[in-house]
Design a protein around this motif. Structure first.
Motif, short mmCIF file in Angstrom:
data_model
loop_
_atom_site.label_atom_id
_atom_site.label_comp_id
_atom_site.label_asym_id
_atom_site.label_seq_id
_atom_site.Cartn_x
_atom_site.Cartn_y
_atom_site.Cartn_z
N SER A 127 20.80 33.69 11.03
CA SER A 127 20.39 33.01 9.80
C SER A 127 21.08 33.61 8.58
O SER A 127 21.72 34.65 8.65
CB SER A 127 18.87 33.12 9.60
OG SER A 127 18.54 34.35 9.02
N TYR A 128 20.88 32.90 7.50
CA TYR A 128 21.14 33.40 6.14
C TYR A 128 20.38 34.74 6.03
O TYR A 128 19.21 34.82 6.43
CB TYR A 128 20.53 32.35 5.21
CG TYR A 128 20.83 32.44 3.74
CD1 TYR A 128 22.13 32.44 3.27
CD2 TYR A 128 19.78 32.46 2.82
CE1 TYR A 128 22.37 32.45 1.91
CE2 TYR A 128 20.02 32.47 1.46
CZ TYR A 128 21.33 32.47 1.01
OH TYR A 128 21.56 32.48 -0.33
N PRO A 129 21.01 35.78 5.51
CA PRO A 129 20.38 37.11 5.57
C PRO A 129 19.23 37.35 4.58
O PRO A 129 18.52 38.34 4.71
CB PRO A 129 21.55 38.07 5.27
CG PRO A 129 22.55 37.25 4.55
CD PRO A 129 22.39 35.83 5.01
N ALA A 208 18.40 23.92 1.54
CA ALA A 208 19.62 23.88 0.72
C ALA A 208 20.62 22.80 1.16
O ALA A 208 21.42 22.33 0.37
CB ALA A 208 20.31 25.25 0.75
N TYR A 209 20.56 22.42 2.46
CA TYR A 209 21.56 21.48 2.99
C TYR A 209 20.99 20.08 3.25
O TYR A 209 21.64 19.27 3.92
CB TYR A 209 22.16 22.03 4.29
CG TYR A 209 22.96 23.29 4.08
CD1 TYR A 209 24.31 23.24 3.76
CD2 TYR A 209 22.37 24.55 4.18
CE1 TYR A 209 25.05 24.39 3.55
CE2 TYR A 209 23.09 25.71 3.96
CZ TYR A 209 24.44 25.63 3.66
OH TYR A 209 25.16 26.77 3.45
N SER A 210 19.79 19.78 2.75
CA SER A 210 19.15 18.52 3.13
C SER A 210 19.97 17.29 2.74
O SER A 210 19.85 16.23 3.36
CB SER A 210 17.75 18.42 2.53
OG SER A 210 17.83 18.14 1.15
N TRP A 247 26.91 27.71 -10.62
CA TRP A 247 26.09 27.39 -11.78
C TRP A 247 24.75 28.12 -11.76
O TRP A 247 24.13 28.30 -12.79
CB TRP A 247 25.81 25.88 -11.83
CG TRP A 247 26.99 25.03 -12.08
CD1 TRP A 247 28.17 25.02 -11.38
CD2 TRP A 247 27.11 24.03 -13.10
NE1 TRP A 247 29.00 24.06 -11.89
CE2 TRP A 247 28.38 23.44 -12.95
CE3 TRP A 247 26.26 23.56 -14.10
CZ2 TRP A 247 28.83 22.42 -13.78
CZ3 TRP A 247 26.70 22.54 -14.92
CH2 TRP A 247 27.97 22.00 -14.76
N ARG A 248 24.28 28.46 -10.59
CA ARG A 248 23.02 29.17 -10.38
C ARG A 248 21.82 28.35 -10.86
O ARG A 248 21.17 28.67 -11.86
CB ARG A 248 23.02 30.56 -11.04
CG ARG A 248 24.22 31.43 -10.77
CD ARG A 248 24.66 31.45 -9.32
NE ARG A 248 23.59 31.88 -8.42
CZ ARG A 248 23.34 31.27 -7.24
NH1 ARG A 248 24.05 30.24 -6.82
NH2 ARG A 248 22.37 31.70 -6.48
N ILE A 249 21.55 27.29 -10.14
CA ILE A 249 20.31 26.56 -10.40
C ILE A 249 19.76 25.95 -9.10
O ILE A 249 20.51 25.42 -8.28
CB ILE A 249 20.47 25.48 -11.51
CG1 ILE A 249 19.12 24.80 -11.75
CG2 ILE A 249 21.58 24.47 -11.18
CD1 ILE A 249 18.97 24.12 -13.08
N PHE A 324 28.19 21.67 6.30
CA PHE A 324 29.66 21.65 6.41
C PHE A 324 30.13 22.76 7.33
O PHE A 324 31.18 23.33 7.13
CB PHE A 324 30.34 21.69 5.03
CG PHE A 324 30.03 22.86 4.13
CD1 PHE A 324 29.05 23.79 4.42
CD2 PHE A 324 30.76 23.04 2.94
CE1 PHE A 324 28.79 24.86 3.57
CE2 PHE A 324 30.52 24.09 2.08
CZ PHE A 324 29.52 25.00 2.41
N TYR A 325 29.30 23.01 8.38
CA TYR A 325 29.65 24.04 9.35
C TYR A 325 29.89 23.44 10.73
O TYR A 325 29.27 22.44 11.10
CB TYR A 325 28.51 25.06 9.47
CG TYR A 325 28.19 25.76 8.18
CD1 TYR A 325 29.16 26.51 7.52
CD2 TYR A 325 26.92 25.66 7.61
CE1 TYR A 325 28.87 27.14 6.32
CE2 TYR A 325 26.63 26.30 6.41
CZ TYR A 325 27.60 27.04 5.77
OH TYR A 325 27.33 27.65 4.59
N VAL A 326 30.79 24.08 11.47
CA VAL A 326 30.95 23.80 12.89
C VAL A 326 30.61 25.08 13.63
O VAL A 326 31.21 26.13 13.38
CB VAL A 326 32.40 23.36 13.22
CG1 VAL A 326 32.57 23.19 14.73
CG2 VAL A 326 32.74 22.05 12.50
C1 LIG Z 1 24.07 28.34 0.27
C2 LIG Z 1 22.68 28.57 0.77
C3 LIG Z 1 21.62 28.59 -0.12
C4 LIG Z 1 21.82 28.26 -1.59
O1 LIG Z 1 21.92 29.36 -2.35
P1 LIG Z 1 21.93 29.19 -3.95
O2 LIG Z 1 21.38 30.51 -4.37
O3 LIG Z 1 21.05 28.06 -4.32
O4 LIG Z 1 23.35 29.00 -4.35
C5 LIG Z 1 20.34 28.77 0.36
N1 LIG Z 1 20.12 28.92 1.68
C6 LIG Z 1 21.12 28.89 2.57
C7 LIG Z 1 20.82 28.99 4.01
C8 LIG Z 1 22.43 28.73 2.13
O5 LIG Z 1 23.43 28.73 3.03
#
Ligand SMILES: *Cc1c(COP(=O)(O)O)cnc(C)c1O
Length: 388
Positions: A127-129, A208-210, A247-249, A324-326
């Motif tokens: 996962s995202y860390p 984030a990817y919905s 942009w950080r939002i 946008f991942y494979v």
């Molecule tokens: C890119 C991403 C985010 C978004 O991060 P932001 O701080 O909104 O830019 C959140 N979760 C995951 C799993 C991501 O890959």
């Protein structure tokens, strides 16, 4: 004076990409034309109408003051409208929505509001860390739920031991998923919320990817499940949807108490999102999403270019219409790191080793579709020319 990092910094896992970063820089310095499919950062610019909205808003001195930390009322209303339009979900803007300085900020800060030292937080892996590091920073302990191919990269909730569940306060899920690209159904969110109710867990969804899909409708939201607001919070972002990572939002939406707790933490550590950025984000969310749909089609085209090459060399991957991942399987005889090193050294193509996202990612690599079609074709040709 010997300066030492705190125990919480020392507890962070080692950065697994260091060695590959070094090899990439070394390969580049040899003059190789490296094609980078490593970073999960959109290559296309933010839509022009959003940039123009920022331009106008930045020129207005009314926007130069400290913003309200939880977001302008108008921003929160636009988010609520967006949920109604995209997901048929009703939210009370000033109670159930909070702006974030990117969703990463909210994901990292959230545990400070609801996780006590010693509490367990269930986190997927790979996962995202940030689910894990946010938990660690709050003094909590992450318990990992492996995302396995045989379960379509969904967590097996029945496999979580009871003694772990008794200490658990929250569970994280992320669909469409980074790094695998897997999607979840609305039924999965029903099951997840029933499970969360049974074990008295806060349900945290990173969405984030919905919107990053070639399908006409967005991926379902956990908040679409009736009664979800009793214990769910969803973290969302404009970063991937509108090519706005810099942009950080973003925002959090859902249970009123969860939003209030997160807001309390934020009021002590930050002062909200620049109002001009909020105003531009409102224009993006309020738009007809034409650019979003176009990006969805573009990623599908790019995906086809790479995946057709993987088919020809016999490399398996997850078929998906999201992100946008494979997420590709490593050929026999290699591990994730070895395959990435081979692609880099012999083809000049950068990808990310799956085990960098967690041990269950071993045996996989992640390609990010962040190059234009001609560059991807070039990458695909170079991969095809390799012998496995
Ligand atoms: C890119 C991403 C985010 C978004 O991060 P932001 O701080 O909104 O830019 C959140 N979760 C995951 C799993 C991501 O890959």
């Amino acid at each position: 004076m010997a300066i030492e990092f705190s125990e919480r910094l020392k507890a962070l896992p080692p950065y697994l990409f260091k060695e590959l970063d070094r090899v990439r820089d070394e390969v580049k310095s040899r003059g190789v034309d490296v094609i980078d499919l490593g970073v999960g950062d959109p290559d296309r610019p933010t839509p022009a109408f959003v940039v123009e909205a920022l331009d106008r808003a930045a020129a207005d001195p009314a926007n130069h003051k400290y913003p309200v930390y939880s977001g302008m009322n108008s921003f929160r209303e636009v988010v609520a409208d967006w949920y109604r339009k995209r997901h048929n979900v009703d939210l009370v803007p000033h109670l159930e929505v909070c702006s974030l300085i990117g969703s990463k900020e909210g994901i990292a800060n959230f545990p400070l509001a609801f996780v006590n030292p010693g509490d367990v937080v269930l986190c997927p892996e790979p996962s995202y860390p940030v689910y894990r590091s946010g938990t660690l920073f709050a003094g909590g302990e992450a318990a990992f739920m492996p995302l396995l191919e045989k379960n379509a990269f969904l967590p097996d909730l029945r496999a979580v031991p009871e003694e772990t569940l008794e200490k658990a306060t929250a569970i994280w899920v992320n669909y469409p998923n980074n790094p695998t690209g897997a999607a979840a159904s609305l039924e999965f969110y029903y099951e997840l919320l029933a499970f969360a109710e049974k074990w008295d867990l806060i349900a945290c969804s990173d969405a984030a990817y919905s919107e990053m899909t070639s399908r006409p409708k967005p991926h379902p939201s956990i908040l679409e499940v009736p009664g979800a607001k009793a214990r769910a919070i969803e973290f969302h972002s404009l970063s991937k949807t509108f090519n706005m990572t810099g942009w950080r939002i973003g925002w959090a939406a859902g249970n009123e108490t969860l939003i209030r707790g997160l807001g309390l933490v934020k009021s002590n550590v930050d002062s909200g999102v620049f109002q001009a950025v909020q105003l531009a984000a409102m224009k993006a969310l309020d738009s007809d999403h034409r650019e979003v749909a176009e990006m969805g089609r573009l990623y599908a085209e790019r995906r086809a270019v790479l995946c057709e090459a993987l088919d020809r060399v016999g490399i398996g991957y997850l078929h998906t219409d999201y992100t946008f991942y494979v997420w590709a399987r490593v050929p026999r005889g290699l591990d994730s790191k070895g395959f990435c090193a081979k692609l880099l050294n012999d083809a000049g193509v950068v990808c990310t080793p799956g085990n960098g996202f967690g041990p269950s990612g071993e045996g996989f690599v992640r390609f990010a579709l962040v190059q234009e079609v001609p560059r991807l074709k070039e990458a695909a040709e170079r991969i095809e020319a390799l012998k496995f």
